[in-house]
Design a protein around this motif. Structure first.
Motif, PDB file in Angstrom:
ATOM      1  N   LYS A   1      -4.295   3.514  -5.513  1.00  9.11           N
ATOM      2  CA  LYS A   1      -3.842   2.704  -4.386  1.00  9.11           C
ATOM      3  C   LYS A   1      -4.760   2.827  -3.174  1.00  9.11           C
ATOM      4  CE  LYS A   1       1.133   2.287  -5.261  1.00  9.11           C
ATOM      5  NZ  LYS A   1       2.482   2.587  -4.742  1.00  9.11           N
ATOM      6  N   ASP A   2      -5.235   4.047  -2.891  1.00 11.84           N
ATOM      7  CA  ASP A   2      -6.057   4.230  -1.695  1.00 11.84           C
ATOM      8  C   ASP A   2      -7.186   5.244  -1.910  1.00 11.84           C
ATOM      9  OD1 ASP A   2      -4.608   6.504  -1.915  1.00 11.84           O
ATOM     10  OD2 ASP A   2      -3.640   6.386   0.041  1.00 11.84           O
ATOM     11  N   ASN A   3      -7.401   5.644  -3.171  1.00 13.62           N
ATOM     12  CA  ASN A   3      -8.478   6.568  -3.516  1.00 13.62           C
ATOM     13  C   ASN A   3      -8.315   7.928  -2.844  1.00 13.62           C
ATOM     14  OD1 ASN A   3     -10.776   6.971  -5.118  1.00 13.62           O
ATOM     15  ND2 ASN A   3     -12.132   6.782  -3.347  1.00 13.62           N
ATOM     16  N   SER A   4      -7.096   8.309  -2.541  1.00 10.04           N
ATOM     17  CA  SER A   4      -6.828   9.629  -1.958  1.00 10.04           C
ATOM     18  C   SER A   4      -6.634  10.646  -3.081  1.00 10.04           C
ATOM     19  CB  SER A   4      -5.581   9.575  -1.073  1.00 10.04           C
ATOM     20  OG  SER A   4      -4.436   9.253  -1.849  1.00 10.04           O
TER      21      SER A   4
ATOM     22  N   THR B   1       2.795   6.580   3.732  1.00  9.75           N
ATOM     23  CA  THR B   1       2.448   7.937   4.162  1.00  9.75           C
ATOM     24  C   THR B   1       3.217   8.278   5.424  1.00  9.75           C
ATOM     25  OG1 THR B   1       0.580   7.151   5.482  1.00  9.75           O
ATOM     26  CG2 THR B   1       0.126   7.797   3.186  1.00  9.75           C
TER      27      THR B   1
ATOM     28  N   ARG C   1       0.839  -1.186   0.000  1.00 11.12           N
ATOM     29  CA  ARG C   1       0.000   0.000   0.000  1.00 11.12           C
ATOM     30  C   ARG C   1       0.883   1.247   0.000  1.00 11.12           C
ATOM     31  NH1 ARG C   1      -0.320   2.534   4.824  1.00 11.12           N
ATOM     32  NH2 ARG C   1       0.606   1.498   6.633  1.00 11.12           N
ATOM     33  N   ARG C   2       0.275   2.360  -0.397  1.00 15.66           N
ATOM     34  CA  ARG C   2       1.014   3.615  -0.514  1.00 15.66           C
ATOM     35  C   ARG C   2       1.520   4.058   0.850  1.00 15.66           C
ATOM     36  NH1 ARG C   2      -0.527   8.952  -0.215  1.00 15.66           N
ATOM     37  NH2 ARG C   2      -2.671   8.290   0.147  1.00 15.66           N
TER      38      ARG C   2
END
Length: 700
Positions: A138-141, A60, A57-58
């Motif tokens: 990746k996370d819809n951000s 952060t 996952r991305r």
């Protein structure tokens, strides 16, 4: 083989810029290149210790608030040693990326920096810049994207773009000049930025990818700013990786890009070039910062065609008066929270073949000078010693909705770019100047690094004084034309008492105005004590005594009478003793020509005149009390404050004129001295010639 370190990832080259051009690329090229890069990955001699091909996952940061992202940064005790064969160099710690970005207090100011880069590409053929929001798979951000069709950057160009303090923009028309805008602006908007660019130089077409990732640097514990990059030669049908070190270096960079960028596969990564075309640049900023409430600082959901900063005032409309709501709808308020409104007036001159496209809609440019009422144009020539500046045109007038809308100030541009929007130059509490707005392009003063203010130089201070005078003069001559009544053009004090009224039973001792600070012996403010029956005049500081005569409880100081004007023009203070029934006059201040910068000349002495008995009227005087309790911070009527402000401006302008004449005289003296030296040289030369001629005659 020795284990590789992160410091070996990128070797930044250094060469001069050349002219930019266009490039080429197609789907078959990408497919061929993917096979070529896969071969490089398979033939690596050693695995990378920085990243692997397994994409999770991305990544952060733990803290997503910009103003707190620099806290708790662990500084390593030992630095990574320099690689063999490399010179030792000063390192830039990753924390500096965050510290450097704090120069942008306002997120829209950072966006404007990135727009400036695209606008500077107009000279290279750019026709548009797009600003939009995309969602990361990746996370819809959300991520913020800037894309232009300029000339793009070659491998050397992108490295200079990612470097600190390097700028190749030397044209007088380009906005960028410090070589710092890309780094500060991207890091101010989000923790990470990835750049895609295509360019053609010298017949060679290239495409490059660079990653400026605060997240990568912090999570991997780097002690230097490392920027992973890959470059590809796309001149031929078969794209070739441009390798500066070893194939392993290139594949390691690609691995880092895949792990720390929003894209998990090579297909997704290289697909970003498809909408760039043959030349251009795309900047994608992700891991956008959050505010203190844990929501994104930039709002993409309030309006589909805009990007906004969250406005707390917009949430409280209940009980707000209509004038306030109308003010919030004006561009002087909206630009603080609406990117569309800010961009519309960001550039002074309207573009001919260039568009700024915000979320798919071209932004219509707006210049408030186009809708001024009773517009006037004033020519202003900046003055500085030994420097000649071009005349600047200042447009001034009343705002469209005056007098209902109390908007005022100047939009000040520098090289076509808005630096100070609606800069108010008049007193903040005064109605004088309300509704007066203006526009000018001040290329003679330098902007600050964030391009939201100017350097506080003497040229800036002179400009501010001149704009004050222009505003007040224009408002006086035109205010009645737009509906301002004569009795409302000055500050209206709720009390009717004037400083010259006789004392009463109540004490009236207001504090001095903050705006009445005038340097070098400015006007004097009267202070009245009604309980003790005394009045004294003093400078605008908190002291109540005049420089040469202490106040007494039984004295009363009215203003100087017309007959008190001396031949030297000095200010006279009359002092009357109520207990002794005598009057004395003391010259408290010298005339302006006898003052120096510290107050008065050392040889100036107060003159005591012979006291004369006077008959005082002991009959009590009844004052008309006025409701002064509700008023704060105003010990002068508005008309008096305006007069003092005008006198101060006039004195300042006279000082400027004297300074200008003094400079001209000094230059004249230098020129005369130079001519005198030349004349002496000529005389000496003639004397030599005469002597030589005499010697020749004697020999004959």
């Amino acid at each position: 083989m020795a284990k590789r370190t992160v410091a070996d990832v990128v070797l930044l080259s250094d060469s001069d810029d050349e002219d930019n051009g266009g490039g080429g690329g197609a789907f078959r090229k990408r497919s061929a290149f993917r096979r070529r890069s896969a071969s490089l990955m398979e033939n690596r001699q050693a695995p990378s210790t920085i990243a692997d091909t397994t994409v999770t996952r991305r990544e952060t940061l733990e803290c997503r608030s910009f103003w707190k992202a620099g806290d708790n940064f662990v500084i390593p005790r030992a630095v990574t040693p320099t690689a063999p064969g490399m010179l030792e160099h000063a390192r830039v710690h990753p924390k500096f990326l965050h510290s450097n970005a704090t120069s942008h207090k306002w997120a829209f100011g950072a966006i404007a920096e990135l727009l400036d880069n695209a606008v500077d590409e107009i000279q290279n053929g750019a026709t548009f810049v797009k600003i939009d929001k995309i969602d990361i798979a990746k996370d819809n951000s959300p991520a913020l994207v800037f894309q232009d069709d300029g000339a793009g950057m070659d491998p050397d160009g992108i490295r200079k773009c990612m470097s600190l303090g390097y700028s190749s923009k030397k044209s007088n028309t380009t906005i960028g000049q410090y070589g710092n805008g890309f780094k500060t602006s991207t890091m101010r908007l989000g923790a990470d930025a990835i750049v895609f660019t295509r360019s053609t130089r010298g017949g060679k077409s290239t495409q490059s990818i660079g990653l400026l990732s605060y997240t990568f640097l912090r999570r991997t514990g780097q002690d230097d700013v490392v920027v992973p990059m890959i470059d590809i030669d796309i001149s031929s049908d078969l794209p070739q990786p441009i390798i500066y070190g070893t194939p392993e270096d290139w594949s390691t960079n690609l691995n880092i890009l895949l792990k720390w960028s929003p894209f998990s596969t090579e297909d997704e990564l290289f697909q970003q070039f498809e909408d760039i075309g043959t030349h251009g640049t795309k900047v994608m900023i992700y891991n956008l910062w959050l505010n203190d409430e844990g929501v994104y600082e930039l709002s993409f959901d309030d309006e589909d065609e805009d990007i906004r900063l969250r406005d707390e005032n917009a949430l409280t409309r209940k009980g707000v008066v209509a004038v306030t709501l109308e003010l919030r709808s004006h561009i002087s308020y909206r630009f603080r929270h609406s990117l569309k409104a800010y961009i519309s007036m960001l550039y002074f001159k309207k573009f001919k073949n260039f568009k700024i496209i915000l979320r798919g809609i071209p932004v219509e440019q707006f210049n408030i000078a186009d809708e001024l009422r009773y517009p006037e144009t004033i020519m202003y020539k900046p003055h500085a010693a030994a420097v000649e500046y071009a005349v600047t045109e200042i447009k001034v007038g009343f705002v469209k909705k005056a007098p209902k809308l109390p908007v005022c100030g100047f939009n000040v541009y520098h090289k076509n770019r808005l630096i100070m929007p609606f800069w108010r130059v008049t007193l903040s509490g005064s109605t004088s100047g309300n509704g007066v707005v203006g526009v000018l392009e001040a290329n003679f003063i330098e902007p600050a690094h964030d391009k939201q203010d100017f350097e506080r130089s003497s040229l800036f201070q002179r400009l501010e004084a001149r704009l004050k005078k222009i505003t007040l003069d224009y408002w006086k001559s035109r205010s009645e034309d737009v509906g301002y009544h004569p009795d409302s053009r000055a500050h209206k004090s709720k009390r009717k008492a004037t400083p010259d009224q006789p004392p009463g039973d109540d004490t009236f001792n207001p504090s001095p105005l903050a705006s009445d600070k005038i340097s070098q012996g400015g006007p004097i403010i009267r202070e009245i004590s009604l309980s003790k029956g005394s009045s004294s005049r003093a400078h605008k500081s908190k002291r109540t005594a005049t420089p040469d005569q202490p106040p007494r409880d039984d004295t009363f100081n009215p203003p100087p009478l017309p007959s008190d004007k001396t031949s030297q023009g000095g200010l006279i203070i009359r002092e009357i003793s109520l207990s002794k029934g005598t009057s004395s006059r003391t010259v408290a201040l010298p005339p302006p020509h006898m003052r120096n910068f510290t107050g008065v000349r050392s040889n100036f002495q107060p003159v005591q005149l012979n006291p004369q008995p006077v008959q005082l009227n002991t009959q009590p005087v009844q004052l008309n009390p006025q409701p002064a309790a509700t008023e704060s911070g105003d010990n002068l009527g508005g008309e008096t404050a305006s007069k003092l402000s005008e006198e101060n401006i006039q004195l300042f302008m006279e000082c400027e004129e004297y300074a200008k004449k003094e400079t001209e005289m000094e230059q004249m003296v230098k020129n005369l001295e130079k001519e005198l030296e030349e004349a002496k040289s000529k005389c000496a030369l003639l004397a030599l010639l005469v002597n030589a001629k005499k010697m020749e005659l004697q020999q004959v």
